[in-house]
Write a protein that holds these residues in place. Sequence first.
Motif, mmCIF file in Angstrom:
data_model
loop_
_atom_site.group_PDB
_atom_site.id
_atom_site.type_symbol
_atom_site.label_atom_id
_atom_site.label_comp_id
_atom_site.label_asym_id
_atom_site.label_seq_id
_atom_site.Cartn_x
_atom_site.Cartn_y
_atom_site.Cartn_z
ATOM 1 N N CYS A 44 -1.139 -1.368 10.296
ATOM 2 C CA CYS A 44 0.214 -1.134 9.785
ATOM 3 C C CYS A 44 0.969 -0.187 10.706
ATOM 4 O O CYS A 44 0.392 0.769 11.222
ATOM 5 C CB CYS A 44 0.171 -0.512 8.389
ATOM 6 S SG CYS A 44 -0.323 -1.666 7.107
ATOM 7 N N PRO A 45 2.266 -0.436 10.903
ATOM 8 C CA PRO A 45 3.045 0.513 11.684
ATOM 9 C C PRO A 45 3.200 1.832 10.916
ATOM 10 O O PRO A 45 3.029 1.868 9.695
ATOM 11 C CB PRO A 45 4.396 -0.179 11.859
ATOM 12 C CG PRO A 45 4.471 -1.194 10.778
ATOM 13 C CD PRO A 45 3.060 -1.570 10.429
ATOM 14 N N THR A 46 3.513 2.881 11.641
ATOM 15 C CA THR A 46 3.734 4.179 11.017
ATOM 16 C C THR A 46 5.022 4.114 10.189
ATOM 17 O O THR A 46 6.049 3.647 10.691
ATOM 18 C CB THR A 46 3.854 5.272 12.090
ATOM 19 O OG1 THR A 46 2.679 5.252 12.890
ATOM 20 C CG2 THR A 46 4.055 6.635 11.465
ATOM 21 N N PRO A 47 4.972 4.552 8.937
ATOM 22 C CA PRO A 47 6.192 4.549 8.108
ATOM 23 C C PRO A 47 7.264 5.443 8.732
ATOM 24 O O PRO A 47 6.951 6.426 9.393
ATOM 25 C CB PRO A 47 5.738 5.109 6.760
ATOM 26 C CG PRO A 47 4.263 4.942 6.758
ATOM 27 C CD PRO A 47 3.819 5.028 8.179
ATOM 28 N N PRO A 48 8.532 5.109 8.522
ATOM 29 C CA PRO A 48 9.602 5.945 9.050
ATOM 30 C C PRO A 48 9.567 7.361 8.469
ATOM 31 O O PRO A 48 9.079 7.561 7.366
ATOM 32 C CB PRO A 48 10.886 5.237 8.616
ATOM 33 C CG PRO A 48 10.485 3.979 7.971
ATOM 34 C CD PRO A 48 9.026 3.963 7.786
ATOM 35 N N GLU A 49 10.076 8.296 9.248
ATOM 36 C CA GLU A 49 10.142 9.685 8.821
ATOM 37 C C GLU A 49 10.890 9.808 7.504
ATOM 38 O O GLU A 49 11.930 9.192 7.301
ATOM 39 C CB GLU A 49 10.859 10.513 9.893
ATOM 40 C CG GLU A 49 10.758 11.991 9.713
ATOM 41 C CD GLU A 49 9.357 12.531 10.003
ATOM 42 O OE1 GLU A 49 9.005 13.539 9.394
ATOM 43 O OE2 GLU A 49 8.635 11.926 10.814
ATOM 44 N N GLY A 50 10.353 10.565 6.573
ATOM 45 C CA GLY A 50 11.022 10.811 5.297
ATOM 46 C C GLY A 50 10.767 9.750 4.243
ATOM 47 O O GLY A 50 11.244 9.862 3.126
ATOM 48 N N MET A 51 10.013 8.710 4.570
ATOM 49 C CA MET A 51 9.715 7.673 3.583
ATOM 50 C C MET A 51 8.571 8.148 2.710
ATOM 51 O O MET A 51 7.498 8.453 3.192
ATOM 52 C CB MET A 51 9.354 6.355 4.256
ATOM 53 C CG MET A 51 9.102 5.239 3.293
ATOM 54 S SD MET A 51 8.737 3.718 4.193
ATOM 55 C CE MET A 51 8.841 2.549 2.879
ATOM 56 N N ASN A 52 8.799 8.214 1.425
ATOM 57 C CA ASN A 52 7.752 8.670 0.501
ATOM 58 C C ASN A 52 6.915 7.539 0.019
ATOM 59 O O ASN A 52 7.282 6.496 -0.232
ATOM 60 C CB ASN A 52 8.383 9.407 -0.683
ATOM 61 C CG ASN A 52 9.051 10.688 -0.224
ATOM 62 O OD1 ASN A 52 8.638 11.270 0.763
ATOM 63 N ND2 ASN A 52 10.081 11.099 -0.925
ATOM 64 N N ALA A 89 0.835 -1.210 0.000
ATOM 65 C CA ALA A 89 0.000 0.000 0.000
ATOM 66 C C ALA A 89 0.867 1.257 0.000
ATOM 67 O O ALA A 89 0.626 2.187 -0.775
ATOM 68 C CB ALA A 89 -0.925 -0.011 1.213
ATOM 69 N N LYS A 90 1.876 1.285 0.852
ATOM 70 C CA LYS A 90 2.738 2.473 0.954
ATOM 71 C C LYS A 90 3.466 2.746 -0.359
ATOM 72 O O LYS A 90 3.508 3.878 -0.830
ATOM 73 C CB LYS A 90 3.741 2.288 2.097
ATOM 74 C CG LYS A 90 4.694 3.443 2.271
ATOM 75 C CD LYS A 90 3.965 4.688 2.696
ATOM 76 C CE LYS A 90 4.941 5.852 2.863
ATOM 77 N NZ LYS A 90 4.269 7.115 2.957
ATOM 78 N N PHE A 91 4.049 1.701 -0.963
ATOM 79 C CA PHE A 91 4.821 1.874 -2.190
ATOM 80 C C PHE A 91 3.937 2.261 -3.376
ATOM 81 O O PHE A 91 4.399 2.900 -4.310
ATOM 82 C CB PHE A 91 5.624 0.619 -2.509
ATOM 83 C CG PHE A 91 6.543 0.192 -1.377
ATOM 84 C CD1 PHE A 91 7.190 1.128 -0.576
ATOM 85 C CD2 PHE A 91 6.749 -1.146 -1.114
ATOM 86 C CE1 PHE A 91 8.026 0.736 0.463
ATOM 87 C CE2 PHE A 91 7.588 -1.547 -0.073
ATOM 88 C CZ PHE A 91 8.223 -0.597 0.719
ATOM 89 N N ASN A 92 2.638 1.889 -3.320
ATOM 90 C CA ASN A 92 1.707 2.242 -4.388
ATOM 91 C C ASN A 92 0.992 3.565 -4.123
ATOM 92 O O ASN A 92 0.175 4.002 -4.936
ATOM 93 C CB ASN A 92 0.680 1.132 -4.594
ATOM 94 C CG ASN A 92 1.269 -0.080 -5.271
ATOM 95 O OD1 ASN A 92 2.138 0.043 -6.135
ATOM 96 N ND2 ASN A 92 0.826 -1.260 -4.877
ATOM 97 N N GLY A 93 1.232 4.176 -2.963
ATOM 98 C CA GLY A 93 0.590 5.440 -2.627
ATOM 99 C C GLY A 93 -0.840 5.290 -2.158
ATOM 100 O O GLY A 93 -1.594 6.270 -2.143
ATOM 101 N N ASP A 94 -1.237 4.079 -1.766
ATOM 102 C CA ASP A 94 -2.592 3.824 -1.277
ATOM 103 C C ASP A 94 -2.658 4.032 0.233
ATOM 104 O O ASP A 94 -1.627 4.003 0.915
ATOM 105 C CB ASP A 94 -3.003 2.382 -1.613
ATOM 106 C CG ASP A 94 -3.035 2.115 -3.110
ATOM 107 O OD1 ASP A 94 -3.256 3.071 -3.879
ATOM 108 O OD2 ASP A 94 -2.838 0.952 -3.505
ATOM 109 N N PRO A 95 -3.864 4.193 0.773
ATOM 110 C CA PRO A 95 -3.991 4.276 2.239
ATOM 111 C C PRO A 95 -3.499 2.970 2.877
ATOM 112 O O PRO A 95 -3.702 1.882 2.326
ATOM 113 C CB PRO A 95 -5.486 4.459 2.466
ATOM 114 C CG PRO A 95 -6.045 4.902 1.159
ATOM 115 C CD PRO A 95 -5.147 4.360 0.101
#
Length: 177
Positions: free
Chosen positions: A169-177, A158-164
């Motif tokens: 899910c854990p919070t993505p690290p700071e600065g991860m796009n 989801a994160k890598f595809n830009g989806d919710p």
Amino acid sequence: MRSARLAVLAIVLTALVAGAGLYYSLVYAYYDVLAGDDLPEISLISATTGEAEGIAVSEVQAIDSDSSPIRLRACFETPTPLDELAATYEVYENAVPLNAPGWFSCFDAKQLGAELEDGDAVAFLGTPNINYGIDRIVAITPAGNGYVWNQINACGDAKFNGDPLPEGCPTPPEGMN
């Protein structure tokens, strides 16, 4: 006429050299054969405690690359019976082995995938979120042959595809796009 032939020959030779370089970089250049302290620890997540526990292994062979968090591949043997492992550790659903370079012959993703589908091998969670959105998977056959690879999990997908992000899910690290 002669200069045209030389130009064509130069173009063909350049294309061959570039193609060979591209092939080498894709198949060989970015992988390192791991040995000694660089070998990954092979552990599984306990079904009762949720903690990682190392398992007995031998004959470990592994490759990895700094260019991607999903390039790790490893093969090993374990004396622990598969039914004992399945009763003790967290089974991983939807494990999909990723291809390894052909020269790393101990890891055959197609065969392993078929064994997982047929129930002839069992996949376990080795390390959740070894990098954000990437799980380490360990699959073992009844003969005691084991395989390790890193796989994108639902949060990473989801994160890598830009989806919710899915719930939990854990919070993505700071600065991860």
